[in-house]
Design a protein around this motif. Sequence first.
Motif, PDB file in Angstrom:
ATOM      1  N   GLU A  91       3.929   9.476  -5.875  1.00  0.00           N
ATOM      2  CA  GLU A  91       2.649   8.801  -5.626  1.00  0.00           C
ATOM      3  C   GLU A  91       2.734   7.767  -4.502  1.00  0.00           C
ATOM      4  OE1 GLU A  91      -0.205   8.488  -9.192  1.00  0.00           O
ATOM      5  OE2 GLU A  91       1.710   7.633  -9.882  1.00  0.00           O
ATOM      6  N   TRP A  92       3.913   7.552  -3.953  1.00  0.00           N
ATOM      7  CA  TRP A  92       4.088   6.608  -2.860  1.00  0.00           C
ATOM      8  C   TRP A  92       4.029   7.347  -1.523  1.00  0.00           C
ATOM      9  CZ3 TRP A  92       8.836   3.125  -4.504  1.00  0.00           C
ATOM     10  CH2 TRP A  92       8.525   2.478  -5.718  1.00  0.00           C
ATOM     11  N   GLY A  93       4.045   6.585  -0.440  1.00  0.00           N
ATOM     12  CA  GLY A  93       4.095   7.182   0.888  1.00  0.00           C
ATOM     13  C   GLY A  93       3.188   6.460   1.869  1.00  0.00           C
ATOM     14  N   LEU A  94       3.446   6.678   3.161  1.00  0.00           N
ATOM     15  CA  LEU A  94       2.616   6.076   4.189  1.00  0.00           C
ATOM     16  C   LEU A  94       1.185   6.594   4.078  1.00  0.00           C
ATOM     17  CD1 LEU A  94       5.443   5.314   5.278  1.00  0.00           C
ATOM     18  CD2 LEU A  94       4.572   5.762   7.571  1.00  0.00           C
ATOM     19  N   ARG A  95       0.226   5.688   4.129  1.00  0.00           N
ATOM     20  CA  ARG A  95      -1.186   6.055   4.013  1.00  0.00           C
ATOM     21  C   ARG A  95      -1.805   6.231   5.393  1.00  0.00           C
ATOM     22  NH1 ARG A  95      -0.576   7.551  -1.121  1.00  0.00           N
ATOM     23  NH2 ARG A  95       0.097   5.803  -2.434  1.00  0.00           N
TER      24      ARG A  95
ATOM     25  N   PHE B  72      11.177   7.130   6.561  1.00  0.00           N
ATOM     26  CA  PHE B  72      10.809   6.199   5.486  1.00  0.00           C
ATOM     27  C   PHE B  72       9.817   6.844   4.538  1.00  0.00           C
ATOM     28  CE2 PHE B  72       8.460   2.081   4.359  1.00  0.00           C
ATOM     29  CZ  PHE B  72       9.357   1.771   3.349  1.00  0.00           C
ATOM     30  N   ASP B  73       8.860   7.581   5.094  1.00  0.00           N
ATOM     31  CA  ASP B  73       7.862   8.264   4.279  1.00  0.00           C
ATOM     32  C   ASP B  73       8.528   9.263   3.334  1.00  0.00           C
ATOM     33  OD1 ASP B  73       5.143   8.902   3.546  1.00  0.00           O
ATOM     34  OD2 ASP B  73       5.331  10.721   4.729  1.00  0.00           O
ATOM     35  N   ILE B  74       9.485  10.001   3.844  1.00  0.00           N
ATOM     36  CA  ILE B  74      10.206  10.969   3.013  1.00  0.00           C
ATOM     37  C   ILE B  74      10.946  10.257   1.881  1.00  0.00           C
ATOM     38  CG2 ILE B  74      12.115  12.628   2.989  1.00  0.00           C
ATOM     39  CD1 ILE B  74      11.270  13.391   5.866  1.00  0.00           C
TER      40      ILE B  74
ATOM     41  N   ILE C 164       0.811  -1.211   0.000  1.00  0.00           N
ATOM     42  CA  ILE C 164       0.000   0.000   0.000  1.00  0.00           C
ATOM     43  C   ILE C 164       0.845   1.263   0.000  1.00  0.00           C
ATOM     44  CG2 ILE C 164      -1.594   1.332   1.472  1.00  0.00           C
ATOM     45  CD1 ILE C 164      -3.097  -1.261   1.995  1.00  0.00           C
ATOM     46  N   HIS C 165       1.972   1.254   0.683  1.00  0.00           N
ATOM     47  CA  HIS C 165       2.813   2.455   0.728  1.00  0.00           C
ATOM     48  C   HIS C 165       3.802   2.533  -0.437  1.00  0.00           C
ATOM     49  CE1 HIS C 165       4.902  -0.707   2.952  1.00  0.00           C
ATOM     50  NE2 HIS C 165       6.046  -0.104   2.673  1.00  0.00           N
ATOM     51  N   ILE C 166       3.971   1.425  -1.172  1.00  0.00           N
ATOM     52  CA  ILE C 166       4.913   1.418  -2.305  1.00  0.00           C
ATOM     53  C   ILE C 166       4.116   1.256  -3.593  1.00  0.00           C
ATOM     54  CG2 ILE C 166       7.103   0.498  -3.161  1.00  0.00           C
ATOM     55  CD1 ILE C 166       7.666  -0.688  -0.512  1.00  0.00           C
ATOM     56  N   SER C 167       3.089   2.068  -3.739  1.00  0.00           N
ATOM     57  CA  SER C 167       2.231   2.045  -4.924  1.00  0.00           C
ATOM     58  C   SER C 167       1.349   3.282  -4.879  1.00  0.00           C
ATOM     59  CB  SER C 167       1.362   0.777  -4.946  1.00  0.00           C
ATOM     60  OG  SER C 167       0.517   0.725  -3.812  1.00  0.00           O
ATOM     61  N   PRO C 168       0.801   3.696  -6.014  1.00  0.00           N
ATOM     62  CA  PRO C 168      -0.138   4.819  -5.991  1.00  0.00           C
ATOM     63  C   PRO C 168      -1.411   4.445  -5.245  1.00  0.00           C
ATOM     64  CG  PRO C 168      -0.070   3.819  -8.161  1.00  0.00           C
ATOM     65  CD  PRO C 168       1.028   3.180  -7.377  1.00  0.00           C
TER      66      PRO C 168
END
Length: 211
Positions: free
Chosen positions: A173-177, A163-165, A117-121
Amino acid sequence: MQTMDDLTATPEGGLNSPASIRNAGPILEVLKAHMPARGRVLEIAGGSGQHSVAFAAGLPGLDWTPSDPSAEARASMAAWAAQAQLPNLNPPVALDMLDETGWPTDSVEAMVCINMIHISPWAATEGLMRLAGRTLRRPGGLLAVYGPYRETEVDLAPSNADFDISLKTRNAEWGLRDRDAVIAEAKTAGLSFTRRIAMPANNIMLLFRAV
């Protein structure tokens, strides 16, 4: 193959994921507690395939099918499976949460999605929930998702903030949701959020049931 892990190739043709080795045990313990004893499981974004082998071995009553949109990942899955020779581990299939044309229509008792989920749009999360809503057995089919999330009532760990950065630097388009946004998306697909389980290294497992 989308990953932030440091993968290395093995002589047998599989990819070795240090993160998969570290987290397979704790994830398996959660799955043992909540998975059905029998039935079919679809693993989404299975990556190197080490999880598939560990989970199929640890849950011998389940018929396990791993998937990934990456040909490189599927080749690694096949290599690990060839070594393991597990009767309940099926060949990997090509599934892309951004392309519904290849989605399966047969029902399954459970779906598992780890560190996607965090490594995808965000559209991939929307696709995951739509697929789960269509294919999970009703009532009670299980969707288990694992990874780091933002939570309003929990301070973001410095390691997760960093990690989010790094994720957003690699792909905007990635990042912690936001956990509640994921729960809301699941609800639109007819899934009920049932449990949050704290996991090592500031990760969590979210469990949903088809209703």
